[in-house]
Scaffold this motif. Structure first.
Motif, PDB file in Angstrom:
ATOM      1  N   HIS A  10      10.657  29.643   5.435  1.00  0.00           N
ATOM      2  CA  HIS A  10      10.452  28.244   5.047  1.00  0.00           C
ATOM      3  C   HIS A  10      11.313  27.439   6.020  1.00  0.00           C
ATOM      4  CE1 HIS A  10      11.480  24.973   1.813  1.00  0.00           C
ATOM      5  NE2 HIS A  10      10.668  24.503   2.713  1.00  0.00           N
ATOM      6  N   MET A  11      10.680  26.905   7.068  1.00  0.00           N
ATOM      7  CA  MET A  11      11.433  26.292   8.155  1.00  0.00           C
ATOM      8  C   MET A  11      11.060  24.830   8.354  1.00  0.00           C
ATOM      9  SD  MET A  11      11.212  29.392  10.867  1.00  0.00           S
ATOM     10  CE  MET A  11       9.514  29.727  10.491  1.00  0.00           C
ATOM     11  N   ILE A  12      12.002  24.115   8.931  1.00  0.00           N
ATOM     12  CA  ILE A  12      11.778  22.739   9.358  1.00  0.00           C
ATOM     13  C   ILE A  12      11.898  22.727  10.875  1.00  0.00           C
ATOM     14  CG2 ILE A  12      12.677  20.378   9.305  1.00  0.00           C
ATOM     15  CD1 ILE A  12      11.360  21.182   6.700  1.00  0.00           C
ATOM     16  N   VAL A  13      10.937  22.063  11.521  1.00  0.00           N
ATOM     17  CA  VAL A  13      10.921  21.959  12.983  1.00  0.00           C
ATOM     18  C   VAL A  13      11.033  20.473  13.328  1.00  0.00           C
ATOM     19  CG1 VAL A  13       9.600  22.425  15.075  1.00  0.00           C
ATOM     20  CG2 VAL A  13       9.442  24.004  13.122  1.00  0.00           C
ATOM     21  N   LEU A  14      12.082  20.118  14.051  1.00  0.00           N
ATOM     22  CA  LEU A  14      12.360  18.722  14.363  1.00  0.00           C
ATOM     23  C   LEU A  14      12.098  18.417  15.830  1.00  0.00           C
ATOM     24  CD1 LEU A  14      15.755  18.385  12.465  1.00  0.00           C
ATOM     25  CD2 LEU A  14      13.468  17.809  11.634  1.00  0.00           C
ATOM     26  N   GLU A  15      11.339  17.344  16.058  1.00  0.00           N
ATOM     27  CA  GLU A  15      11.051  16.914  17.417  1.00  0.00           C
ATOM     28  C   GLU A  15      11.779  15.608  17.711  1.00  0.00           C
ATOM     29  OE1 GLU A  15       7.200  16.404  20.296  1.00  0.00           O
ATOM     30  OE2 GLU A  15       7.057  15.490  18.308  1.00  0.00           O
ATOM     31  N   HIS A  16      12.739  15.681  18.619  1.00  0.00           N
ATOM     32  CA  HIS A  16      13.428  14.513  19.154  1.00  0.00           C
ATOM     33  C   HIS A  16      14.055  13.627  18.073  1.00  0.00           C
ATOM     34  CE1 HIS A  16      14.474  11.717  22.279  1.00  0.00           C
ATOM     35  NE2 HIS A  16      13.796  10.724  21.720  1.00  0.00           N
ATOM     36  N   LEU A  17      14.637  14.234  17.038  1.00  0.00           N
ATOM     37  CA  LEU A  17      15.339  13.458  16.016  1.00  0.00           C
ATOM     38  C   LEU A  17      16.631  12.922  16.634  1.00  0.00           C
ATOM     39  CD1 LEU A  17      14.121  13.338  13.156  1.00  0.00           C
ATOM     40  CD2 LEU A  17      16.096  14.601  12.395  1.00  0.00           C
ATOM     41  N   GLN A  18      16.927  11.657  16.431  1.00  0.00           N
ATOM     42  CA  GLN A  18      18.068  11.034  17.098  1.00  0.00           C
ATOM     43  C   GLN A  18      19.189  10.593  16.172  1.00  0.00           C
ATOM     44  OE1 GLN A  18      18.317  10.736  20.748  1.00  0.00           O
ATOM     45  NE2 GLN A  18      17.031  12.416  20.064  1.00  0.00           N
ATOM     46  N   ASP A  19      18.906  10.373  14.910  1.00  0.00           N
ATOM     47  CA  ASP A  19      19.916   9.848  14.001  1.00  0.00           C
ATOM     48  C   ASP A  19      20.751  10.978  13.409  1.00  0.00           C
ATOM     49  OD1 ASP A  19      20.631   9.072  10.981  1.00  0.00           O
ATOM     50  OD2 ASP A  19      20.648   7.269  12.219  1.00  0.00           O
ATOM     51  N   PRO A  20      22.067  10.967  13.640  1.00  0.00           N
ATOM     52  CA  PRO A  20      22.913  12.039  13.096  1.00  0.00           C
ATOM     53  C   PRO A  20      22.846  12.150  11.578  1.00  0.00           C
ATOM     54  CG  PRO A  20      24.163  10.673  14.638  1.00  0.00           C
ATOM     55  CD  PRO A  20      22.843  10.007  14.433  1.00  0.00           C
ATOM     56  N   GLY A  21      22.745  11.015  10.895  1.00  0.00           N
ATOM     57  CA  GLY A  21      22.652  11.043   9.439  1.00  0.00           C
ATOM     58  C   GLY A  21      21.380  11.711   8.963  1.00  0.00           C
ATOM     59  N   ASN A  22      20.275  11.483   9.653  1.00  0.00           N
ATOM     60  CA  ASN A  22      19.018  12.138   9.300  1.00  0.00           C
ATOM     61  C   ASN A  22      19.133  13.648   9.466  1.00  0.00           C
ATOM     62  OD1 ASN A  22      17.352  10.044   8.441  1.00  0.00           O
ATOM     63  ND2 ASN A  22      16.570   9.633  10.480  1.00  0.00           N
ATOM     64  N   GLY A  29      16.262  25.626  -0.095  1.00  0.00           N
ATOM     65  CA  GLY A  29      16.088  27.026   0.260  1.00  0.00           C
ATOM     66  C   GLY A  29      15.416  27.286   1.600  1.00  0.00           C
ATOM     67  N   ILE A  30      15.547  26.343   2.561  1.00  0.00           N
ATOM     68  CA  ILE A  30      14.947  26.649   3.859  1.00  0.00           C
ATOM     69  C   ILE A  30      15.660  27.852   4.475  1.00  0.00           C
ATOM     70  CG2 ILE A  30      14.142  24.299   4.281  1.00  0.00           C
ATOM     71  CD1 ILE A  30      16.383  24.028   6.404  1.00  0.00           C
ATOM     72  N   THR A  31      14.916  28.589   5.279  1.00  0.00           N
ATOM     73  CA  THR A  31      15.493  29.767   5.930  1.00  0.00           C
ATOM     74  C   THR A  31      15.967  29.456   7.342  1.00  0.00           C
ATOM     75  OG1 THR A  31      13.295  30.475   6.637  1.00  0.00           O
ATOM     76  CG2 THR A  31      14.126  31.362   4.554  1.00  0.00           C
ATOM     77  N   GLY A  32      15.631  28.275   7.849  1.00  0.00           N
ATOM     78  CA  GLY A  32      16.099  27.904   9.168  1.00  0.00           C
ATOM     79  C   GLY A  32      15.594  26.555   9.617  1.00  0.00           C
ATOM     80  N   LEU A  33      16.254  26.047  10.644  1.00  0.00           N
ATOM     81  CA  LEU A  33      15.954  24.755  11.232  1.00  0.00           C
ATOM     82  C   LEU A  33      15.755  24.968  12.723  1.00  0.00           C
ATOM     83  CD1 LEU A  33      16.006  21.624  10.670  1.00  0.00           C
ATOM     84  CD2 LEU A  33      18.425  21.726  11.256  1.00  0.00           C
ATOM     85  N   ILE A  34      14.630  24.497  13.244  1.00  0.00           N
ATOM     86  CA  ILE A  34      14.339  24.602  14.673  1.00  0.00           C
ATOM     87  C   ILE A  34      14.278  23.191  15.230  1.00  0.00           C
ATOM     88  CG2 ILE A  34      12.643  25.334  16.394  1.00  0.00           C
ATOM     89  CD1 ILE A  34      11.773  27.505  14.346  1.00  0.00           C
ATOM     90  N   MET A  35      14.938  22.974  16.373  1.00  0.00           N
ATOM     91  CA  MET A  35      15.022  21.634  16.941  1.00  0.00           C
ATOM     92  C   MET A  35      14.699  21.637  18.425  1.00  0.00           C
ATOM     93  SD  MET A  35      18.634  20.719  15.102  1.00  0.00           S
ATOM     94  CE  MET A  35      19.240  22.396  15.352  1.00  0.00           C
ATOM     95  N   SER A  36      14.033  20.563  18.871  1.00  0.00           N
ATOM     96  CA  SER A  36      13.843  20.373  20.304  1.00  0.00           C
ATOM     97  C   SER A  36      15.216  20.108  20.918  1.00  0.00           C
ATOM     98  CB  SER A  36      12.890  19.215  20.579  1.00  0.00           C
ATOM     99  OG  SER A  36      13.402  18.011  20.053  1.00  0.00           O
TER     100      SER A  36
END
Length: 181
Positions: A33-45, A57-64
């Motif tokens: 159960h993953m979240i993939v983030l593209e070009h997120l810029q706000d540290p708070g987000n 319960g996500i199993t990981g976060l993938i980021m550009s």
């Protein structure tokens, strides 16, 4: 007070090694159960997504690679410790990484205003990854087109879109709700 970047520091500082994970470590989990983030810029987000992600319960976060630094002090503070418990991975080629997820049997959903179905109409009980785009521009067309399904979050009033962290949280907790059932 001299070292901290906040006006009212809590009086505690520490030095730790930065964690590093591989994509295989994140994908290896049962029922990812993953979240993939593209070009997120706000540290708070980013911090909010990581903190809410741990709760859902996500199993990981993938980021550009151009996503804000996970070790930015504002990100660290807003995670409330989740940064030390949720695996994450920065990729130089987000499109290829999404293709790799799909090749491993992970269904990819894009949070998109042009989504075919409302988010609660989809099944997230299997291997899932959600694409979340930049705060001002959303997902790029190229990345959006790699998704298996576009989902939308219906809204009342004149609101056009939601904050990236709020949209991600809604999707993460809907996945958690479905998996509990």
């Amino acid at each position: 007070a001299h070292i901290s970047d906040t006006k009212s520091p809590q009086g505690i500082l520490c030095v730790i090694d930065q964690k590093e994970y591989t994509l295989e470590k994140i994908i290896r989990e049962d029922n990812p159960h993953m979240i993939v983030l593209e070009h997120l810029q706000d540290p708070g987000n980013l911090g909010t997504i990581l903190r809410a992600g741990e709760g859902a319960g996500i199993t990981g976060l993938i980021m550009s690679r151009d996503t804000v630094d996970l070790y930015n002090p504002k990100v660290i503070r807003s995670t409330m410790g989740s940064v030390f418990r949720v695996p994450f991975y920065y990729t130089d080629d987000l499109e290829q990484t999404v293709l790799d997820l799909k090749a491993r049997g992970i269904r990819v959903f894009a949070a998109h205003l042009a989504g075919k179905n409302n988010y609660e109409q989809e099944d997230y009980t299997g291997n899932t990854a959600f694409l979340i785009g930049n705060e001002g521009n959303g997902l790029t067309e190229k990345l959006s087109n790699l998704a298996d399904t576009w989902v939308k979050i219906p809204m009342a009033g004149k609101v056009e879109s939601l904050n990236a962290a709020i949209a991600a949280s809604i999707l993460m907790f809907e996945t958690a709700r479905q998996r509990r059932a």
